[in-house]
Design a protein around this motif. Structure first.
Motif, PDB file in Angstrom:
ATOM      1  N   THR A  32       0.820  -1.210   0.000  1.00 21.23           N
ATOM      2  CA  THR A  32       0.000   0.000   0.000  1.00 21.23           C
ATOM      3  C   THR A  32       0.855   1.261   0.000  1.00 21.23           C
ATOM      4  N   THR A  33       1.809   1.332   0.921  1.00 20.52           N
ATOM      5  CA  THR A  33       2.582   2.560   1.092  1.00 20.52           C
ATOM      6  C   THR A  33       3.919   2.541   0.366  1.00 20.52           C
ATOM      7  N   GLU A  35       6.550   1.394   1.713  1.00 24.68           N
ATOM      8  CA  GLU A  35       7.531   1.562   2.787  1.00 24.68           C
ATOM      9  C   GLU A  35       8.268   0.244   3.040  1.00 24.68           C
ATOM     10  N   HIS A  45       3.564   4.787   9.164  1.00 23.13           N
ATOM     11  CA  HIS A  45       3.754   5.605   7.963  1.00 23.13           C
ATOM     12  C   HIS A  45       2.712   6.709   7.997  1.00 23.13           C
ATOM     13  N   GLU A  46       3.178   7.944   8.076  1.00 24.65           N
ATOM     14  CA  GLU A  46       2.328   9.136   8.095  1.00 24.65           C
ATOM     15  C   GLU A  46       1.250   9.062   9.180  1.00 24.65           C
ATOM     16  N   TYR A  50       0.586   0.314   9.872  1.00 22.96           N
ATOM     17  CA  TYR A  50       0.208  -0.623   8.825  1.00 22.96           C
ATOM     18  C   TYR A  50       0.735  -2.012   9.135  1.00 22.96           C
TER      19      TYR A  50
END
Length: 64
Positions: A32-33, A35, A45-46, A50
């Motif tokens: 998704t990210t 990362e 993340h942000e 997750y």
């Protein structure tokens, strides 16, 4: 106290220690990210936590 009868050579000592190695940690990329993180670990993340591409927890925001 016990004492060795003979000196153990450097070769014999090193042969015994051949299996003591540092392992490289496996790195995964979150779908998704994007990362990078360790496998089987959640990551932030942000402001969101997750795990396996899904939001597990959002950071606590101050409600006033």
């Amino acid at each position: 106290m016990a004492h060795p009868k003979r000196k153990i050579s450097k070769t014999r000592r090193d042969k015994r220690r051949t299996h003591y190695k540092a392992s490289v940690p496996q790195i995964a990329v979150d779908p998704t990210t994007g990362e990078s993180h360790l496998y089987h670990r959640a990551h932030w993340h942000e402001g969101k936590l997750y795990y396996r591409g899904q939001v597990v927890l959002e950071s606590a925001t101050a409600e006033a």
